[in-house]
Design an enzyme around this catalytic site. Structure first.
Site, PDB file in Angstrom:
ATOM      1  N   SER A  71       2.427   1.397  -2.193  1.00  0.00           N
ATOM      2  CA  SER A  71       1.498   2.531  -2.270  1.00  0.00           C
ATOM      3  C   SER A  71       1.617   3.411  -1.026  1.00  0.00           C
ATOM      4  O   SER A  71       2.111   2.964   0.015  1.00  0.00           O
ATOM      5  CB  SER A  71       0.066   1.974  -2.374  1.00  0.00           C
ATOM      6  OG  SER A  71      -0.897   2.991  -2.361  1.00  0.00           O
ATOM      7  N   LEU A 121       1.803   5.452   2.245  1.00  0.00           N
ATOM      8  CA  LEU A 121       2.786   5.666   3.314  1.00  0.00           C
ATOM      9  C   LEU A 121       3.971   4.713   3.183  1.00  0.00           C
ATOM     10  O   LEU A 121       5.120   5.087   3.424  1.00  0.00           O
ATOM     11  CB  LEU A 121       2.122   5.491   4.684  1.00  0.00           C
ATOM     12  CG  LEU A 121       0.871   6.330   4.957  1.00  0.00           C
ATOM     13  CD1 LEU A 121       0.391   6.120   6.395  1.00  0.00           C
ATOM     14  CD2 LEU A 121       1.127   7.810   4.693  1.00  0.00           C
ATOM     15  N   ASP A 166       0.625 -11.560   0.838  1.00  0.00           N
ATOM     16  CA  ASP A 166      -0.491 -11.144   1.698  1.00  0.00           C
ATOM     17  C   ASP A 166      -0.001 -11.260   3.144  1.00  0.00           C
ATOM     18  O   ASP A 166       0.348 -12.363   3.589  1.00  0.00           O
ATOM     19  CB  ASP A 166      -1.682 -12.079   1.440  1.00  0.00           C
ATOM     20  CG  ASP A 166      -2.867 -11.791   2.346  1.00  0.00           C
ATOM     21  OD1 ASP A 166      -2.717 -11.046   3.339  1.00  0.00           O
ATOM     22  OD2 ASP A 166      -3.950 -12.331   2.066  1.00  0.00           O
ATOM     23  N   TYR A 220     -12.260  -0.791  12.043  1.00  0.00           N
ATOM     24  CA  TYR A 220     -10.933  -0.199  11.771  1.00  0.00           C
ATOM     25  C   TYR A 220     -10.266   0.241  13.076  1.00  0.00           C
ATOM     26  O   TYR A 220      -9.094  -0.060  13.319  1.00  0.00           O
ATOM     27  CB  TYR A 220     -11.119   0.986  10.814  1.00  0.00           C
ATOM     28  CG  TYR A 220      -9.828   1.618  10.362  1.00  0.00           C
ATOM     29  CD1 TYR A 220      -8.970   0.954   9.490  1.00  0.00           C
ATOM     30  CD2 TYR A 220      -9.474   2.897  10.793  1.00  0.00           C
ATOM     31  CE1 TYR A 220      -7.781   1.535   9.074  1.00  0.00           C
ATOM     32  CE2 TYR A 220      -8.294   3.482  10.378  1.00  0.00           C
ATOM     33  CZ  TYR A 220      -7.450   2.800   9.517  1.00  0.00           C
ATOM     34  OH  TYR A 220      -6.276   3.381   9.110  1.00  0.00           O
ATOM     35  N   THR A 274      -3.251   9.736   0.563  1.00  0.00           N
ATOM     36  CA  THR A 274      -2.807   8.492  -0.089  1.00  0.00           C
ATOM     37  C   THR A 274      -3.991   7.905  -0.856  1.00  0.00           C
ATOM     38  O   THR A 274      -5.131   8.349  -0.677  1.00  0.00           O
ATOM     39  CB  THR A 274      -2.355   7.433   0.945  1.00  0.00           C
ATOM     40  OG1 THR A 274      -3.515   6.935   1.624  1.00  0.00           O
ATOM     41  CG2 THR A 274      -1.354   7.975   1.952  1.00  0.00           C
TER      42      THR A 274
HETATM   43  P1  NAP Z   1      -2.618   2.525   0.693  1.00  0.00           P
HETATM   44  O1  NAP Z   1      -2.121   3.617  -0.175  1.00  0.00           O
HETATM   45  O2  NAP Z   1      -3.869   1.814   0.338  1.00  0.00           O
HETATM   46  O3  NAP Z   1      -1.425   1.488   0.894  1.00  0.00           O
HETATM   47  C1  NAP Z   1      -1.606   0.291   1.567  1.00  0.00           C
HETATM   48  C2  NAP Z   1      -0.923  -0.805   0.771  1.00  0.00           C
HETATM   49  O4  NAP Z   1      -1.054  -2.034   1.508  1.00  0.00           O
HETATM   50  C3  NAP Z   1      -1.586  -1.022  -0.585  1.00  0.00           C
HETATM   51  O5  NAP Z   1      -0.618  -1.206  -1.607  1.00  0.00           O
HETATM   52  C4  NAP Z   1      -2.384  -2.285  -0.350  1.00  0.00           C
HETATM   53  O6  NAP Z   1      -2.595  -3.023  -1.523  1.00  0.00           O
HETATM   54  C5  NAP Z   1      -1.473  -3.026   0.581  1.00  0.00           C
HETATM   55  N1  NAP Z   1      -2.179  -4.106   1.279  1.00  0.00           N
HETATM   56  C6  NAP Z   1      -3.482  -4.146   1.673  1.00  0.00           C
HETATM   57  N2  NAP Z   1      -3.752  -5.323   2.231  1.00  0.00           N
HETATM   58  C7  NAP Z   1      -2.612  -6.055   2.199  1.00  0.00           C
HETATM   59  C8  NAP Z   1      -2.274  -7.360   2.603  1.00  0.00           C
HETATM   60  N3  NAP Z   1      -3.178  -8.167   3.171  1.00  0.00           N
HETATM   61  N4  NAP Z   1      -1.007  -7.790   2.392  1.00  0.00           N
HETATM   62  C9  NAP Z   1      -0.089  -6.990   1.815  1.00  0.00           C
HETATM   63  N5  NAP Z   1      -0.353  -5.748   1.375  1.00  0.00           N
HETATM   64  C10 NAP Z   1      -1.608  -5.277   1.577  1.00  0.00           C
HETATM   65  O7  NAP Z   1      -2.861   3.047   2.180  1.00  0.00           O
HETATM   66  P2  NAP Z   1      -2.015   4.044   3.107  1.00  0.00           P
HETATM   67  O8  NAP Z   1      -2.851   5.232   3.308  1.00  0.00           O
HETATM   68  O9  NAP Z   1      -0.631   4.176   2.632  1.00  0.00           O
HETATM   69  O10 NAP Z   1      -2.050   3.218   4.454  1.00  0.00           O
HETATM   70  C11 NAP Z   1      -0.902   2.596   5.015  1.00  0.00           C
HETATM   71  C12 NAP Z   1      -1.212   2.261   6.464  1.00  0.00           C
HETATM   72  O11 NAP Z   1      -1.457   3.466   7.159  1.00  0.00           O
HETATM   73  C13 NAP Z   1      -2.456   1.399   6.654  1.00  0.00           C
HETATM   74  O12 NAP Z   1      -2.222   0.485   7.704  1.00  0.00           O
HETATM   75  C14 NAP Z   1      -3.512   2.395   7.074  1.00  0.00           C
HETATM   76  O13 NAP Z   1      -4.526   1.823   7.869  1.00  0.00           O
HETATM   77  C15 NAP Z   1      -2.670   3.374   7.863  1.00  0.00           C
HETATM   78  N6  NAP Z   1      -3.246   4.714   7.997  1.00  0.00           N
HETATM   79  C16 NAP Z   1      -3.473   5.467   6.896  1.00  0.00           C
HETATM   80  C17 NAP Z   1      -4.017   6.735   7.060  1.00  0.00           C
HETATM   81  C18 NAP Z   1      -4.305   7.650   5.904  1.00  0.00           C
HETATM   82  O14 NAP Z   1      -4.918   8.685   6.130  1.00  0.00           O
HETATM   83  N7  NAP Z   1      -3.891   7.345   4.698  1.00  0.00           N
HETATM   84  C19 NAP Z   1      -4.333   7.198   8.344  1.00  0.00           C
HETATM   85  C20 NAP Z   1      -4.080   6.395   9.429  1.00  0.00           C
HETATM   86  C21 NAP Z   1      -3.523   5.147   9.248  1.00  0.00           C
HETATM   87  P3  NAP Z   1      -4.001  -2.817  -2.292  1.00  0.00           P
HETATM   88  O15 NAP Z   1      -4.019  -1.385  -2.728  1.00  0.00           O
HETATM   89  O16 NAP Z   1      -3.901  -3.788  -3.428  1.00  0.00           O
HETATM   90  O17 NAP Z   1      -5.066  -3.120  -1.269  1.00  0.00           O
END
Ligand code: NAP
Length: 254
Positions: free
Chosen positions: A15, A17, A57, A160, A195
């Site tokens: 999903s 990033l 996980d 967070y 995202t």
């Molecule tokens: P996302 O679309 O929710 O993607 C995160 C993915 O990680 C999801 O598929 C999620 O699965 C999976 N995941 C969650 N917990 C997990 C675990 N314990 N083991 C393995 N996979 C796991 O989020 P994203 O926005 O791409 O975020 C990616 C990273 O960027 C995260 O670390 C987030 O904190 C960071 N970030 C994001 C933003 C933003 O604005 N989007 C900003 C700053 C930092 P599920 O959907 O099943 O939980």
């Protein structure tokens, strides 16, 4: 510019990033293992890019070890590039109105975002240390994902921000320790990106954050993040640093 890393593993690759990063690296010629706790999502992305889908996980050490073993078995090599994108976005005040202290939520946030990143980094380092060095002596690169919240955490982001502060803080000591193996460690601290994690934000909160973004005045696209991963991979002198990818935003307290 340096030679291609060839093989990569992206956590959270099902999903957001992570998915964009997996696609970008595959387009650059990498064989990519896509790891996510959502196996169906990981396999769907892997199918699109001719990679390997893994359900795991990241906070489960044994499961992460098994995932690295599977990559080794299928690719006949350890990944030279590992990108930690798996994470959860949690929000909640230290003192909620209902009076119940959210200690368990704090612990879970640290477990997935900080401990999970460390577990993957540890296994990545162990696997990369056994690889033959490339022409410039490099064995591999680990890229973690923090958040601008590690510096400008807003009200409700104590857990967070603390988890992402830990990810940012481990970057330099990890890079220093792994230098003797030719393994670089970098961290990207994204601003607000478009995202599934941020789709859940109420429209007024998204609008308030977008109004604070100087230029480009939009949420980040996952492809912007993926591009930076590729740029870090190409530049051999980037090491031990946290890069904010945020269009110059500095978040207000709320
Ligand atoms: P996302 O679309 O929710 O993607 C995160 C993915 O990680 C999801 O598929 C999620 O699965 C999976 N995941 C969650 N917990 C997990 C675990 N314990 N083991 C393995 N996979 C796991 O989020 P994203 O926005 O791409 O975020 C990616 C990273 O960027 C995260 O670390 C987030 O904190 C960071 N970030 C994001 C933003 C933003 O604005 N989007 C900003 C700053 C930092 P599920 O959907 O099943 O939980």
């Amino acid at each position: 510019m340096r030679e291609s890393f060839g093989t990569a593993l992206v956590t959270g690759g099902g999903s957001g990033l992570g998915r964009a990063t997996a696609r970008h690296l595959a387009a650059q010629g990498c064989r990519v293992a896509v790891l996510d706790c959502d196996l169906a999502a990981a396999e769907s992305v892997a199918k699109d890019i001719g990679g390997l889908g893994l359900g795991c996980d990241v906070s489960d050490t044994a499961a992460v070890g098994a995932a690295f073993a599977k990559v080794q078995a299928v690719f006949a090599t350890a990944p030279r590039l590992v990108v930690n994108c798996a994470g959860i976005g949690t929000a909640g005040r230290i003192l909620p109105r209902d009076g119940a202290l959210p200690i368990a939520a704090f612990e879970r946030t640290l477990r997935v975002n900080l401990l999970g990143s460390y577990i993957v980094l540890s296994h990545a380092a162990q696997a990369m240390a056994g690889l033959a060095p490339m022409a410039d002596g490099a064995r591999g690169l680990i890229v973690n994902t923090a958040s601008v919240a590690y510096q400008d955490g807003q009200i409700g982001q104590a857990a967070y921000a603390a988890s992402k502060g830990g990810v940012a803080a481990l970057t330099l000591p990890a890079a220093r320790e792994l230098a003797r193996f030719g393994i670089r460690v970098m961290t990207i601290a994204p601003g607000l990106f478009e995202t599934p994690m941020t789709e859940a934000l109420p429209e007024d909160a998204r609008a308030a954050i977008t109004a604070q973004i100087p230029f480009p005045a939009r949420l980040g696209a996952p492809e912007d993040f993926a591009l930076l991963v590729g740029q870090i991979a190409l530049n051999p002198y980037l090491n031990g640093e946290v890069i904010r990818l945020d269009a110059a935003v500095r978040l207000a307290p709320r």
